[in-house]
Design an enzyme around this catalytic site. Structure first.
Site, short mmCIF file in Angstrom:
data_model
loop_
_atom_site.label_atom_id
_atom_site.label_comp_id
_atom_site.label_asym_id
_atom_site.label_seq_id
_atom_site.Cartn_x
_atom_site.Cartn_y
_atom_site.Cartn_z
N HIS A 97 0.81 -1.22 0.00
CA HIS A 97 0.00 0.00 0.00
C HIS A 97 0.85 1.27 0.00
O HIS A 97 0.34 2.35 -0.31
CB HIS A 97 -0.93 0.00 1.21
CG HIS A 97 -2.00 -1.05 1.14
ND1 HIS A 97 -3.29 -0.78 0.75
CD2 HIS A 97 -1.96 -2.38 1.40
CE1 HIS A 97 -4.01 -1.90 0.78
NE2 HIS A 97 -3.22 -2.88 1.17
N ASP A 130 3.84 9.39 -1.18
CA ASP A 130 2.65 8.66 -0.75
C ASP A 130 2.34 7.56 -1.74
O ASP A 130 2.42 7.78 -2.96
CB ASP A 130 1.44 9.61 -0.65
CG ASP A 130 0.57 9.32 0.57
OD1 ASP A 130 0.57 8.17 1.02
OD2 ASP A 130 -0.11 10.25 1.05
#
Length: 474
Positions: A155, A362
């Site tokens: 993730h 991110d």
């Protein structure tokens, strides 16, 4: 039909409503409901670690959770996952605190979890492992004779070799990752970074664009950008505001709102964001008294020094900026170090003129997608988005910026605040189309479909993997 077995560091409690459980929980529950199966993970509690697994069954889904000892939690979760892997994978080697006992604890807990899961597995189960806490998990299952199809989804970003290879245990981690049949990443850059790291260590044979062999182990790599539930978010964003928020909106009817919400984390670029807003106030004085920037940043990992440092820095910067530019009746920056209900945030998104999402690094950043989904299509706000967020690969109609360039961010904010309605509608429609197409269900369906197509490993291939290694030639 094969069962689906999902393994993650934490599991969403079975009585927790999906809407409040976050994006990952929604996706996992959708996949589990479709196939039936098991969700296995830590209970969130410490002590009594020797007690049997706690199992809860609802419909065709079973939740199985376990406790960890204080030592296991500290070494596996705090000292290695969050003090080594998290900063390294977010390109912050300066914050990595590698300790050999923590590495040993990380491996020990992954082995312990494999022991706990093993009796629950069936021969035709499909196993889906999630995130950086469990990088060695497939390796531990293979050691125990598990030949099932095992997929892994990361993730967070995967760093380039210059970063990843600085980890003292990078070689072991890379070889362990090759025990997965399918490795999923948020972006193509992450996928290629992993293959670059691998190629620097050993010979990698690529049979097709995304099918590879290393150390005699065959695996696939693919990109699966995680999504959200756009219809659910639009539903949460619509409707009347709570009384206090409605009153605030009325008071600020002539003020344009810039809004941001992130966990308090050094990867989110919050100090840089504050300085960019200061540059906006300095270079574009026409906005004075007419805008307000609200930053919500609830504390996470508050016992870690790096997070304490950011909190103090933000508090100081907010006070300094307000002291320098504020006026009687106008406070330019509101910084709130507290948690807000998710549904309330969606309503705030809807009434914000600009969504400011500028992480330094991110994996995806679902806040960016949620902001777009929460907008009124007839009068949408503008998204200002970091080029280093995975979401920038999909949301190309946002105003894409370099978060390290405060003047560029300030210029983007000025453009967002002055953008015409027609351009706002056009940009929003393009982004919403992408978000609806690549929603959370599309994400999990694509991953599971690809994993199902892989031929399960045989005992013979497992034995070959143990003896067939191909070191990279000098």
């Amino acid at each position: 039909m094969s069962r689906l077995v999902v393994v993650s560091n934490r599991i969403a409690p079975p009585d927790e409503h999906a809407a409040s459980a976050g994006g990952l929980a929604v996706g996992i529950l959708g996949a589990l409901k479709a196939a039936g199966g098991l969700w296995f993970g830590w209970s969130g509690e410490t002590g009594n670690e020797d007690q049997p697994l706690k199992k809860v069954k609802k419909g065709n889904i079973t939740w199985a959770s376990f406790n960890l000892s204080e030592q296991d939690l500290d070494e596996y979760y705090n000292q290695f996952s969050n003090a080594v892997l998290w900063p390294a994978f977010h390109y912050r080697l300066d914050l990595v605190q590698f300790q050999r006992p923590a590495w040993d604890g990380y491996l020990r807990v992954n082995a312990l979890l494999a022991d706990k899961l093993l009796p629950l597995l069936q021969d035709d189960d499909i196993i889906w492992i999630h995130d950086y806490h469990l990088l060695p998990f497939a390796h531990e299952l293979r050691k125990r004779g598990v030949n099932n199809r095992i997929g892994f989804f990361l993730h967070i970003p995967f760093p380039t070799p210059e970063i990843f290879n600085a980890l003292p245990t990078y070689d072991t981690l890379l070889e362990q990752l090759c025990d997965y049949d399918l490795l999923g990443f948020q972006t193509e850059n992450d996928r290629l970074a992993f293959l670059d790291c691998l190629s620097n260590l050993t010979r990698v044979t690529t049979r097709s664009a995304k099918s590879h062999t290393a150390w005699g182990k065959a695996f696939r790599t693919e990109v699966y950008p995680i999504g959200i539930e756009p219809k659910e978010i639009a539903k949460q964003a619509a409707g009347p505001l709570p009384p206090k928020l409605a009153q605030l909106k009325a008071e600020l009817k002539n003020v344009q709102n810039i809004f941001s919400v992130e966990r308090l984390d050094y990867s989110k670029g919050l100090p840089e964001r504050f300085l960019a807003y200061e540059a906006l106030l300095e270079k574009y004085p026409q906005h004075h008294g007419k805008i307000r920037y609200t930053q919500i940043a609830p504390t996470s990992r508050g016992d870690v020094q790096a997070y304490q440092d950011i909190r103090h820095q933000l508090e100081n910067e907010a006070g300094r900026i307000n002291g320098k530019y504020g006026q009687l009746g106008w406070t330019p920056l509101y910084y709130l170090n507290q948690h807000f209900d998710r549904k309330l945030l969606m309503k705030i998104f809807r009434y914000s003129d600009v969504g400011l999402v500028t992480p330094l690094r991110d994996g995806m950043n679902l806040v960016a997608k949620e902001y777009v989904a929460a907008q009124d299509p007839a009068n949408p706000g503008v998204l200002v988005l970091s080029q280093f967020a995975g979401a920038a690969n999909e949301l190309t109609s946002a105003l894409i910026v370099n978060p390290y360039d405060r003047d560029e961010v300030a210029a983007a904010l000025d453009r967002a605040l002055t953008m015409s309605l027609a351009e706002r509608i056009s940009r929003h429609a393009e982004m919403l189309d992408v978000i609806v197409k690549n929603d959370i269900n599309h994400w999990q369906e694509c991953f599971i479909s690809d994993l199902k197509q892989i031929v399960p490993r045989s005992a013979e291939s497992q034995q070959r993997d143990k003896v067939a290694t191909f070191p990279k030639l000098a």
